[in-house]
Design an enzyme around this catalytic site. Sequence first.
Site, PDB file in Angstrom:
ATOM      1  N   SER A  60       0.787  -1.238   0.000  1.00  0.00           N
ATOM      2  CA  SER A  60       0.000   0.000   0.000  1.00  0.00           C
ATOM      3  C   SER A  60       0.815   1.282   0.000  1.00  0.00           C
ATOM      4  CB  SER A  60      -0.962   0.010   1.186  1.00  0.00           C
ATOM      5  OG  SER A  60      -2.024  -0.894   0.960  1.00  0.00           O
ATOM      6  N   THR A  61       2.118   1.197   0.006  1.00  0.00           N
ATOM      7  CA  THR A  61       2.913   2.397  -0.245  1.00  0.00           C
ATOM      8  C   THR A  61       2.484   3.027  -1.571  1.00  0.00           C
ATOM      9  OG1 THR A  61       4.743   1.401   0.960  1.00  0.00           O
ATOM     10  CG2 THR A  61       5.271   3.291  -0.397  1.00  0.00           C
TER      11      THR A  61
END
Length: 343
Positions: A60-61
């Site tokens: 999810s970066t």
Amino acid sequence: MVLQRRVQSVLDELVGSGAETGLQVAVHHRGQPVVEAVAGVADRRTGRPVAPDTLFFSFSTGKGASALIGHLLVARGLIGYDTRVADVWPGFGVHGKEATTLRHVLTHTAGVPAMPDGLGPADLGDPERVATAIAAAEPRWRPGARTGYHSYTFGFLVGEIARRLTGHSMGRLLHEWVAAPLGVPGELRFGVPPADLARLAHLEDAAPPDESASWELRPTAGLGNDPALLTADVPSVGTFTARGLATMYAAILDGRLISADRLARLSEVAFEGTDQVFGNRVRLGLGYPLPVLGWPGGGGSRAFAHPATGTSFALTKNRLVADFGTAERLVQVVTEGLRGRVS
């Protein structure tokens, strides 16, 4: 140079102790790169060392890059934050989602936090199918009333809006609008070309995955090493170098990508409440949790911009753990090292 040595020393210690396998850290301060450090191996199976251009799938970066594309759509006059999603994507405006806006999407208040029933990891490479299913879904709450982490749906929402406005995939927009102009082509990816898969770090689980958790909230090496996911345009997750991420966030701060006025707007609290997925209190700007602008990634990666100090930070890593201890330690080292330089 002192800060570079301090960060490198910590990375070497983490790898030497077995706490980490391979990782990268990059830091910019007030527009200047001040740290670029790597340590360990990208692939324990072959012993291939980590290099500055090694790509890491960072879960999810990637949401930070997706949110940025949303802001660039607004900056180019293609949409407004309060434009209804249904005005761009008519099929979305059903079952109580008619008034959903881009602002709701960016603040995770759109009410569709989970992938619709029947869709799993194998469907992530079919954005048309996923978008159709999300459009037909009933929201779990009235859009704008509550917030809840949109793990995979966030990227597909922004992505379908972008596709309908520009005719292009998020991966192409990330390359043309961000990576190439900033001089880091190939280091910010939503989908990796098959020919580049050999550049990727090989992920590994530090502990057996929690099988009781939903697959959307359970980052695993098996998922993150899957070529089908790595080559798909899935803009809630992504494959990056720390150098690429730190460069992107530095360009958000210094005006190369967005104006100072827009930076101020997205740094303000846009929604505050209890996350309906995790149960924690959150303060959200437009696209990012505050006070920094950026998202962590499952397994321990982290990247953000800190407007108050003019600092951008990125950590990529291949040993997936359940906490962010490595990131927190490195952020502390960087913060202390820059303290004398922050006015």
